[in-house]
Design an enzyme around this catalytic site. Structure first.
Site, PDB file in Angstrom:
ATOM      1  N   TYR A 135       0.860  -1.303   0.019  1.00 49.15           N
ATOM      2  CA  TYR A 135       0.078  -0.150   0.127  1.00 49.15           C
ATOM      3  C   TYR A 135       0.857   1.161   0.033  1.00 49.15           C
ATOM      4  O   TYR A 135       0.384   2.519   0.094  1.00 49.15           O
ATOM      5  CB  TYR A 135      -0.873  -0.021   1.354  1.00 49.15           C
ATOM      6  CG  TYR A 135      -2.067  -0.744   1.137  1.00 49.15           C
ATOM      7  CD1 TYR A 135      -2.047  -2.014   0.778  1.00 49.15           C
ATOM      8  CD2 TYR A 135      -3.264  -0.067   0.834  1.00 49.15           C
ATOM      9  CE1 TYR A 135      -3.247  -2.792   0.592  1.00 49.15           C
ATOM     10  CE2 TYR A 135      -4.730  -1.036   0.759  1.00 49.15           C
ATOM     11  CZ  TYR A 135      -4.403  -2.011   0.711  1.00 49.15           C
ATOM     12  OH  TYR A 135      -5.484  -2.885   0.595  1.00 49.15           O
ATOM     13  N   LYS A 187       3.495 -15.211   3.533  1.00 43.56           N
ATOM     14  CA  LYS A 187       3.671 -15.920   2.399  1.00 43.56           C
ATOM     15  C   LYS A 187       5.211 -16.158   2.330  1.00 43.56           C
ATOM     16  O   LYS A 187       5.878 -15.857   1.295  1.00 43.56           O
ATOM     17  CB  LYS A 187       3.225 -15.271   0.970  1.00 43.56           C
ATOM     18  CG  LYS A 187       3.149 -15.972  -0.469  1.00 43.56           C
ATOM     19  CD  LYS A 187       1.833 -17.197  -0.271  1.00 43.56           C
ATOM     20  CE  LYS A 187       2.337 -18.027  -1.429  1.00 43.56           C
ATOM     21  NZ  LYS A 187       1.257 -19.284  -1.602  1.00 43.56           N
ATOM     22  N   ASP A 220      -2.652 -18.236   1.515  1.00 46.73           N
ATOM     23  CA  ASP A 220      -3.693 -19.179   0.937  1.00 46.73           C
ATOM     24  C   ASP A 220      -4.529 -20.047   1.692  1.00 46.73           C
ATOM     25  O   ASP A 220      -5.661 -20.255   1.724  1.00 46.73           O
ATOM     26  CB  ASP A 220      -2.999 -19.897  -0.407  1.00 46.73           C
ATOM     27  CG  ASP A 220      -1.843 -20.342  -0.320  1.00 46.73           C
ATOM     28  OD1 ASP A 220      -1.111 -20.168   1.029  1.00 46.73           O
ATOM     29  OD2 ASP A 220      -1.011 -20.780  -1.071  1.00 46.73           O
ATOM     30  N   ASP A 244      -6.112  -7.018   4.250  1.00 45.41           N
ATOM     31  CA  ASP A 244      -7.519  -6.470   3.333  1.00 45.41           C
ATOM     32  C   ASP A 244      -8.087  -7.600   2.869  1.00 45.41           C
ATOM     33  O   ASP A 244      -9.523  -7.563   3.101  1.00 45.41           O
ATOM     34  CB  ASP A 244      -7.177  -5.634   2.294  1.00 45.41           C
ATOM     35  CG  ASP A 244      -8.021  -5.020   1.238  1.00 45.41           C
ATOM     36  OD1 ASP A 244      -9.151  -4.388   1.990  1.00 45.41           O
ATOM     37  OD2 ASP A 244      -7.844  -5.074   0.248  1.00 45.41           O
ATOM     38  N   ASP A 248     -12.260  -9.362   4.146  1.00 46.66           N
ATOM     39  CA  ASP A 248     -13.679  -9.210   3.355  1.00 46.66           C
ATOM     40  C   ASP A 248     -14.311 -10.965   3.468  1.00 46.66           C
ATOM     41  O   ASP A 248     -15.448 -10.978   3.585  1.00 46.66           O
ATOM     42  CB  ASP A 248     -13.560  -8.941   1.936  1.00 46.66           C
ATOM     43  CG  ASP A 248     -13.804  -7.554   1.671  1.00 46.66           C
ATOM     44  OD1 ASP A 248     -13.667  -6.650   2.394  1.00 46.66           O
ATOM     45  OD2 ASP A 248     -14.480  -7.254   0.586  1.00 46.66           O
TER      46      ASP A 248
HETATM   47  C1  IPM Z   1     -10.452  -1.327   3.137  1.00 45.35           C
HETATM   48  C2  IPM Z   1     -10.673  -0.954   1.741  1.00 45.35           C
HETATM   49  C3  IPM Z   1      -9.493   0.032   1.266  1.00 45.35           C
HETATM   50  C4  IPM Z   1      -8.202  -0.821   1.563  1.00 45.35           C
HETATM   51  C5  IPM Z   1      -9.520   0.483   0.094  1.00 45.35           C
HETATM   52  C6  IPM Z   1     -10.560   1.412  -0.144  1.00 45.35           C
HETATM   53  C7  IPM Z   1      -8.062   1.489  -0.104  1.00 45.35           C
HETATM   54  O1  IPM Z   1     -10.602  -2.084   0.745  1.00 45.35           O
HETATM   55  O2  IPM Z   1     -10.489  -0.409   3.916  1.00 45.35           O
HETATM   56  O3  IPM Z   1     -10.535  -2.547   3.494  1.00 45.35           O
HETATM   57  O4  IPM Z   1      -7.501  -1.421   0.567  1.00 45.35           O
HETATM   58  O5  IPM Z   1      -7.539  -0.832   2.663  1.00 45.35           O
HETATM   59 MN    MN Z   2     -11.022  -3.900   1.802  1.00 42.28          MN
END
Ligand code: IPM
Ligand code: MN
Ligand code: NAD
Length: 350
Positions: A135, A187, A220, A244, A248
Site C-alpha cells: 500500500y 507468504k 492461501d 485487506d 472481506d
Molecule cells: C478497506 C478498503 C481499502 C483498503 C481501500 C478502499 C483503499 O478496501 O478498508 O478494506 O484496501 O484498505
Molecule cells: Mn478492503
C-alpha cells in the site's frame, strides 16, 4: 468533551454514518459523556465540483481531535484510487494509524454460510499492518502504453513497522480471553525477503510472550482454514494487502459486509473508525443497506476512547437485536428492514 471528525464520504457512507451517529447520541444520553462532531464533506462529489480531495489543513485539524468516524469513499465517476488513496490511505498514513483492527465475530442469531459453525467457532481478530506493504504507493511505469510497458509496485516492509504491528498483536492476544494463540499469516515461502523479516521479527518479539502460542499459516491456507476451521483462530497478524483480502472473507463468515467494523489505530493518538465495506454505489439512497457495520464502528470508537460502559451498551444492543432473530440476513435488501429502521432498533435497545 470529545471532538469527533465525521466524514460520511460517498455512496452509502452518509446513510451508515447517520445511523451510527444516532446510536452515539443515544448512548451519550444514557451514560453522560459529552462530544461534539465536526463534519467534513470530502469525497467524490466535492472532488468533482472543486477538484479538492483532502487538504493538508484538514489533516492538521484531525490531529487535534479525539477520533475520526468515516463512512466510505469511492465514487463511480472518479478514477479508482483518487479518493481511496487521497482520503482514506492519506489519513491512515499521515496520522500513522499503523494498526487496522478487524474483529471477525459471528453474533448469535446470525446466519453464516459456513456449515455447522456457530458463534463459539467464529470469534477472532485480524491485526492488519496499516501503513506499509504493497500500500505504500511506491512504484511507477516505464514505457507506459506501449507493448513493452513495465509497471512496478514495491512492497515496503520496515523493521520498525513490522515490529510495532507484531508487538501490538501479541499484546492483544494476551488481553483476549480465548486460546492465547497468535497466527502469523504470510507468504514466507515466496516472499522470501519481505516475509522473512516478518518471521524473524515474530520469533524475536514472541520470546517476550512465552504465554502465547505461536502459529504460522500461509495466506492461501489461511483463507481455507477460515472457512474450514475458523475456531482455530484467536488473533491473526498480517501485512496490509493480505489483511485487506482476508477480512472481506472474514466479513462473509460473520454474516456479511453489513456487520464488519474496523479501527485504524495509533495507540494513544487520534484514531479512525469505519465499517470495512465500501461505498456500495448501487445501493446509494435506497435505504436498503445494513448500518450495523457503521454502528459497530461507533462501538469500537467508544472502546478506544475508554468509554467502556457506552461501548458495551452498543455491543449489547447489536447483540441482543440480532439474537432476537428479527434480522437473520445481514445482506443489503434482505434484512427485512430499512437502514433507518435498523438504526432505530439499536437506539431502542441501548
Ligand atoms: C478497506 C478498503 C481499502 C483498503 C481501500 C478502499 C483503499 O478496501 O478498508 O478494506 O484496501 O484498505
Ligand atoms: Mn478492503
Ligand atoms: P463495497 O464494500 O462497497 O460493496 C460490495 C458489496 O458488499 C455491495 O454490493 C453489497 O452487496 C455489500 N455491502 C457493502 N456494504 C454493505 C452494507 N452496509 N450492508 C449490506 N451489504 C453491504 O465494495 P466495492 O463494490 O468493491 O467498492 C465500492 C467502492 O467503495 C469502490 O470505490 C471502492 O474503492 C470503495 N471502498 C471504500 C472503502 C472505504 O472507504 N473504507 C472500503 C472498500 C471499498
Amino acid at each position: 468533551m470529545y471532538k469527533i471528525a465525521v466524514l460520511p464520504g460517498d455512496g452509502i457512507g452518509p446513510e451508515v454514518v447517520a445511523e451510527g451517529l444516532k446510536v452515539l447520541q443515544a448512548v451519550a444520553d444514557k451514560t453522560g459523556f459529552k462530544y461534539e462532531t465536526i463534519r467534513y464533506d470530502f469525497g467524490g462529489d466535492r472532488y468533482l465540483a472543486t477538484g479538492e480531495v483532502l487538504p493538508d489543513s484538514a489533516l492538521e485539524e484531525f490531529r487535534q481531535m479525539d477520533a475520526i468516524y468515516l463512512g466510505a469513499v469511492g465514487h463511480p465517476d472518479v478514477r479508482p484510487g483518487i479518493l481511496e488513496q487521497g482520503i482514506l490511505l492519506k489519513i491512515r498514513f499521515e496520522l500513522d494509524l499503523y494498526i487496522n483492527l478487524r474483529p471477525i465475530r459471528l453474533y448469535p442469531g446470525v446466519w453464516t454460510p459456513i456449515k455447522d459453525k456457530g458463534p463459539e467457532d467464529i470469534d477472532f481478530v485480524v491485526v492488519r499492518e496499516n501503513t506499509e506493504g504493497l500500500y505504500a504507493g511506491i512504484g511507477g511505469f516505464l514505457r507506459k502504453g506501449t507493448s513493452d510497458e513495465v509497471a512496478i509496485q514495491e512492497m515496503i516492509n520496515t523493521r520498525k513497522g513490522v515490529e510495532r504491528c507484531v508487538r501490538y498483536a501479541f499484546e492483544l492476544t494476551r488481553q483476549r480471553n480465548k486460546g492465547k494463540k497468535l497466527t502469523l499469516c504470510d507468504k514466507a515461502n515466496v516472499l522470501t525477503y519481505a516475509h522473512d523479516l516478518w518471521r524473524r521479527v515474530f520469533a524475536e518479539v514472541g520470546e517476550e510472550y512465552p504465554d502465547i502460542e505461536k502459529d504460522y499459516a500461509y495466506v492461501d491456507a489461511t483463507t481455507m482454514w477460515m472457512v474450514k476451521n475458523p475456531e482455530w483462530f484467536d488473533v491473526i497478524v498480517t501485512c496490509n494487502m493480505f489483511g485487506d483480502i482476508i477480512t472481506d472473507l472474514g466479513a462473509m463468515i460473520q454474516g456479511g459486509l453489513g456487520i464488519a467494523a474496523s479501527g485504524n489505530i495509533n495507540p494513544g493518538r487520534v484514531s479512525m473508525f469505519e465499517p470495512i465495506h465500501g461505498s456500495a454505489p448501487k445501493y446509494k439512497g435506497t435505504n436498503q443497506i445494513n448500518p450495523l457495520a457503521g454502528i459497530c464502528a461507533v462501538g469500537m470508537m467508544l472502546k478506544y476512547l475508554d468509554e467502556k460502559e457506552a461501548a458495551i451498551m452498543v455491543d449489547n444492543a447489536v447483540s441482543e437485536t440480532l439474537a432476537s432473530g428479527k434480522i437473520k440476513d445481514l445482506t443489503a435488501g434482505k434484512t427485512g428492514f430499512t437502514t433507518t429502521e435498523i438504526g432505530d432498533m439499536i437506539v431502542q435497545m441501548v
